[in-house]
Design a protein around this motif. Structure first.
Motif, PDB file in Angstrom:
ATOM      1  N   SER A   5       8.347  14.293   7.781  1.00 51.04           N
ATOM      2  CA  SER A   5       7.929  15.105   8.741  1.00 51.04           C
ATOM      3  C   SER A   5       7.488  16.445   8.193  1.00 51.04           C
ATOM      4  N   PHE A   6       6.291  17.063   8.830  1.00 48.96           N
ATOM      5  CA  PHE A   6       5.669  18.325   8.566  1.00 48.96           C
ATOM      6  C   PHE A   6       6.081  18.993   9.665  1.00 48.96           C
ATOM      7  N   GLY A   7       6.988  19.884   9.949  1.00 50.74           N
ATOM      8  CA  GLY A   7       7.357  20.636  11.053  1.00 50.74           C
ATOM      9  C   GLY A   7       7.509  19.650  12.234  1.00 50.74           C
ATOM     10  N   ALA A   8       6.630  19.598  13.162  1.00 47.37           N
ATOM     11  CA  ALA A   8       6.895  18.869  14.445  1.00 47.37           C
ATOM     12  C   ALA A   8       6.215  17.672  14.179  1.00 47.37           C
ATOM     13  N   VAL A   9       5.285  17.420  13.176  1.00 48.36           N
ATOM     14  CA  VAL A   9       4.630  16.179  12.904  1.00 48.36           C
ATOM     15  C   VAL A   9       5.332  15.185  11.915  1.00 48.36           C
ATOM     16  N   VAL A  10       5.510  14.067  12.560  1.00 47.94           N
ATOM     17  CA  VAL A  10       5.885  12.913  11.744  1.00 47.94           C
ATOM     18  C   VAL A  10       4.887  12.164  11.218  1.00 47.94           C
ATOM     19  N   ALA A  11       4.665  12.466  10.071  1.00 51.58           N
ATOM     20  CA  ALA A  11       3.658  11.637   9.322  1.00 51.58           C
ATOM     21  C   ALA A  11       4.087  10.227   8.875  1.00 51.58           C
ATOM     22  N   LEU A  12       5.154  10.006   8.500  1.00 58.96           N
ATOM     23  CA  LEU A  12       5.888   8.787   8.381  1.00 58.96           C
ATOM     24  C   LEU A  12       7.092   8.500   9.072  1.00 58.96           C
ATOM     25  N   ARG A  13       7.073   7.472  10.149  1.00 62.23           N
ATOM     26  CA  ARG A  13       8.088   7.067  10.728  1.00 62.23           C
ATOM     27  C   ARG A  13       9.069   6.270  10.098  1.00 62.23           C
ATOM     28  N   SER A  14       8.627   5.233   9.394  1.00 62.58           N
ATOM     29  CA  SER A  14       9.302   4.215   8.579  1.00 62.58           C
ATOM     30  C   SER A  14       8.473   3.407   7.653  1.00 62.58           C
ATOM     31  N   GLY A  15       8.194   4.252   6.480  1.00 64.38           N
ATOM     32  CA  GLY A  15       7.328   3.507   5.640  1.00 64.38           C
ATOM     33  C   GLY A  15       7.949   2.693   4.467  1.00 64.38           C
ATOM     34  N   SER A  16       7.661   1.359   4.258  1.00 63.37           N
ATOM     35  CA  SER A  16       8.274   0.362   3.359  1.00 63.37           C
ATOM     36  C   SER A  16       7.077  -0.128   2.467  1.00 63.37           C
ATOM     37  N   ILE A  17       7.282  -0.282   1.316  1.00 66.38           N
ATOM     38  CA  ILE A  17       6.459  -1.356   0.780  1.00 66.38           C
ATOM     39  C   ILE A  17       7.285  -1.592  -0.669  1.00 66.38           C
ATOM     40  N   ARG A  18       7.060  -2.917  -1.242  1.00 66.64           N
ATOM     41  CA  ARG A  18       7.788  -3.440  -2.436  1.00 66.64           C
ATOM     42  C   ARG A  18       6.640  -3.994  -3.302  1.00 66.64           C
ATOM     43  N   LEU A  19       6.510  -3.295  -4.513  1.00 66.74           N
ATOM     44  CA  LEU A  19       5.627  -3.721  -5.200  1.00 66.74           C
ATOM     45  C   LEU A  19       5.996  -4.763  -6.549  1.00 66.74           C
ATOM     46  N   GLU A  20       5.435  -5.665  -6.641  1.00 70.13           N
ATOM     47  CA  GLU A  20       6.048  -6.547  -7.851  1.00 70.13           C
ATOM     48  C   GLU A  20       5.146  -6.413  -9.069  1.00 70.13           C
ATOM     49  N   LYS A  21       5.753  -6.455 -10.095  1.00 70.64           N
ATOM     50  CA  LYS A  21       4.891  -6.380 -11.458  1.00 70.64           C
ATOM     51  C   LYS A  21       3.972  -7.471 -11.535  1.00 70.64           C
ATOM     52  N   GLY A  22       3.034  -7.038 -12.055  1.00 69.63           N
ATOM     53  CA  GLY A  22       1.803  -8.341 -12.158  1.00 69.63           C
ATOM     54  C   GLY A  22       1.201  -8.663 -10.946  1.00 69.63           C
ATOM     55  N   SER A  23       0.994  -7.714 -10.093  1.00 71.66           N
ATOM     56  CA  SER A  23       0.398  -7.952  -8.878  1.00 71.66           C
ATOM     57  C   SER A  23      -0.179  -6.579  -8.287  1.00 71.66           C
ATOM     58  N   ILE A  24      -1.378  -7.021  -7.420  1.00 68.47           N
ATOM     59  CA  ILE A  24      -2.411  -5.826  -6.923  1.00 68.47           C
ATOM     60  C   ILE A  24      -1.983  -5.888  -5.520  1.00 68.47           C
ATOM     61  N   HIS A  25      -1.420  -4.846  -4.890  1.00 70.63           N
ATOM     62  CA  HIS A  25      -1.044  -4.900  -3.546  1.00 70.63           C
ATOM     63  C   HIS A  25      -1.798  -3.767  -2.493  1.00 70.63           C
ATOM     64  N   ALA A  26      -2.696  -4.364  -1.643  1.00 69.61           N
ATOM     65  CA  ALA A  26      -3.285  -3.549  -0.813  1.00 69.61           C
ATOM     66  C   ALA A  26      -2.430  -2.887   0.309  1.00 69.61           C
ATOM     67  N   LEU A  27      -2.818  -1.755   0.673  1.00 69.12           N
ATOM     68  CA  LEU A  27      -1.975  -0.949   1.572  1.00 69.12           C
ATOM     69  C   LEU A  27      -3.220  -0.439   2.704  1.00 69.12           C
TER      70      LEU A  27
END
Ligand SMILES: Nc1ncnc2c1ncn2[C@@H]1O[C@H](COP(=O)(O)OP(=O)(O)OP(=O)(O)O)[C@@H](O)[C@H]1O
Ligand SMILES: [Mg+2]
Length: 507
Positions: A21-43
């Motif tokens: 959060s930045f002050g009252a602004v919640v920029a990220l509520r629940s961010g998850s990502i799992r990066l595997e080796k040897g892989s290109i992951h789009a977000l």
């Protein structure tokens, strides 16, 4: 098609239910990502979904409020970007971070210059390595020149070179292709693939689905600061991704509305700036959308900037409704009824430490003034109108514009120029960096403005956008106008041929 075996140990990097959060602004509520080796992951996700915030947490630029962050299975907690770099994480940020008064080489090795045996900075080694990286990327940039004045595309390439020189095991690219031409994108992708094949983990953020499907193995979708889903790229479709991003069905291109086309408004004749563009003549009529197509570097933005008066031209003339347009004087040109939404919006369009309201009304302040005072009510009303028409996502209109997500900052620049309601509007890459849901909104707005009688010149590198929106299409190649097509004859083949054909004579 990933090179990962299911039995491989921990992922290279994992974020789980991260909150910021930045002050009252919640920029990220629940961010998850799992990066595997040897892989290109789009977000992927809409403007303001929290992608860049997640990147900045990984980079050590922001510290998370809650949630887990693991590297090779081990919990980490970066408190600086130096720590993430040391851990082998390289980031290409959405906004270029180069120092204009340092050389290209100095920028690449910023903060970690190699030293020679006696502990002095080894300039020769730096230069050699920079040259090698440029060769690998297939680009020609003088490593000794200052970064100042480089095109956005070249700046982006230096960011990429910087990341490659780190020899990172995790490489994150936040909209790296936004300013690149087709050839440059291909080179970047080739490098990304070779890094993947060496077993590194890559993240690729983009609003262009064709790129996501071309390059990536896996895709994670975010919405409103939270994780939605992760899929193998082979098992999903554009439609499915869009639905997950936006939460509804959207069409990417808004069908053009029929408008009444009137008299010539903007007339450009024989415009020439040696070495940049030559003998450019065209007209834009009221109610008409003229598309200006071509490859990145063809000189389209340069022509737009000269017409508007930001850059000079040597010969030729520009008139609006028959009256000569002020030369080299954008302020007077604006007063005569022309506006330009620039390509490099961060540099040319916004005051980042000022409010959204202030930025939207920046170009119409004299109109909002009474007896020399700006009337706050009018100012707020104008800002409110454009912020809502463009769906600017911000906690408040008095928030600093620099705190908005990249795409939302672009909407503010667009709003600023639309608010001037000019007779002639030039838009340079109007939907670059803007998400799929808002893109059709921007198209609808442009179409409406034409319907109101505005004369519009739209520069775009996205062919479907040009072909979908324009009544007439002009094509430039290497500083020359090489084609002009009515809407009915503007096929992708015709336009691409005029944009690329070597042998075609310049008329
Ligand atoms: N420093 C900050 N202060 C206040 N709010 C912020 C700050 N940084 C980000 N935000 C807010 O967090 C939200 C997520 O922003 P973020 O930049 O992560 O979006 P994004 O997914 O990268 O979008 P885009 O596609 O437009 O780049 C936005 O609503 C933004 O206004
Ligand atoms: Mg972003």
């Amino acid at each position: 098609m990933t090179n990962t075996s299911p039995h491989q140990a921990a992922p290279a990097l994992e974020l789980s239910r991260v909150v910021k959060s930045f002050g009252a602004v919640v920029a990220l509520r629940s961010g998850s990502i799992r990066l595997e080796k040897g892989s290109i992951h789009a977000l992927i996700g809409e403007n303001g979904a929290g992608k860049s915030t997640m990147v900045k947490i990984i980079a050590g630029l922001y510290r998370r409020d809650a949630g887990e962050f693991r590297l090779d299975g081990e919990p980490v907690d970066f408190t600086s970007t130096a720590q993430s770099k040391a851990a082998g994480i390289a980031v290409i940020y959405q906004e270029p971070t180069l120092f204009p008064d340092l050389s290209v080489t100095e920028n690449i090795f910023m903060g970690r210059q190699p030293t020679n045996r006696v502990g002095r900075i080894d300039r020769k080694a730096m230069r050699t390595e920079a040259t090698e990286i440029f060769e690998r990327l297939g680009v020609r940039i003088d490593p000794d020149r200052l970064t100042e004045g480089l095109s956005i595309a070249d700046q982006q390439i230096i960011e990429i070179a910087k990341a490659i020189s780190l020899d990172a095991r995790v490489l994150i690219m936040d909209e790296p292709t936004a300013a690149l031409s087709g050839v440059e994108v291909e080179r970047l992708f080739a490098v990304a693939r070779s890094l993947r094949d060496e077993g590194r983990a890559l993240v690729f953020i983009s609003h262009r689905f064709d790129e996501v499907f071309d390059l990536c193995d896996t895709v994670t979708v975010m919405r409103d600061g939270a994780y939605v889903d992760t899929m193998s790229i082979d098992e999903t479709t554009v439609d499915e991704l869009v639905r997950q991003m936006v939460g509804r069905d959207v069409t990417e291109l808004f069908p053009k509305m029929p408008t009444e086309i009137g008299e010539d408004v903007l007339v450009v004749e024989g415009l020439t700036q040696k070495g940049v563009f030559h003998d450019i003549s065209f007209t834009v009529r009221s109610g008409e959308i003229v598309g200006l197509a071509g490859l990145v570097g063809a000189g389209r933005s340069e022509v737009a900037r000269a017409v508007f008066g930001v850059d000079p031209y040597e010969s030729g003339s520009v008139t609006i409704e028959g009256a000569p347009l002020a030369k080299n004087n954008p302020r007077r040109a604006m007063a005569q009824g022309i506006a330009l939404v620039p390509e490099d919006r961060r540099k040319q369009g916004l005051v980042l430490d000022q409010s959204v309201t202030r930025n939207i009304t920046l170009a119409i302040r004299s109109r909002l003034a009474k007896w020399g005072l700006i009337w706050g009510g009018l100012e707020n009303a104008a800002a409110q109108t454009w912020a809502s028409r463009l769906e600017v996502k911000t906690a408040a209109l008095d928030a600093e514009t620099g705190t908005l997500s990249g795409g939302n900052q672009q909407k503010v620049v667009l709003g600023k120029w639309l608010a001037t309601h000019p007779k002639v509007l030039i838009v340079d890459e109007p939907t670059r960096g803007i998400d799929v849901g808002t893109k059709s909104e921007v198209h609808r707005l442009i179409s409406q403005l034409a319907g109101d009688g505005m004369a519009i010149l739209m520069i775009s590198s996205e062919l479907p956008e040009v072909l979908g929106m324009a009544d007439r299409v002009l094509v430039m190649r290497e500083g020359h106008l090489t084609g002009e097509f009515e809407r009915s004859e503007a096929t992708p083949e015709n336009v691409m041929y005029a944009a690329t054909a070597e042998e075609e004579a310049v008329r």
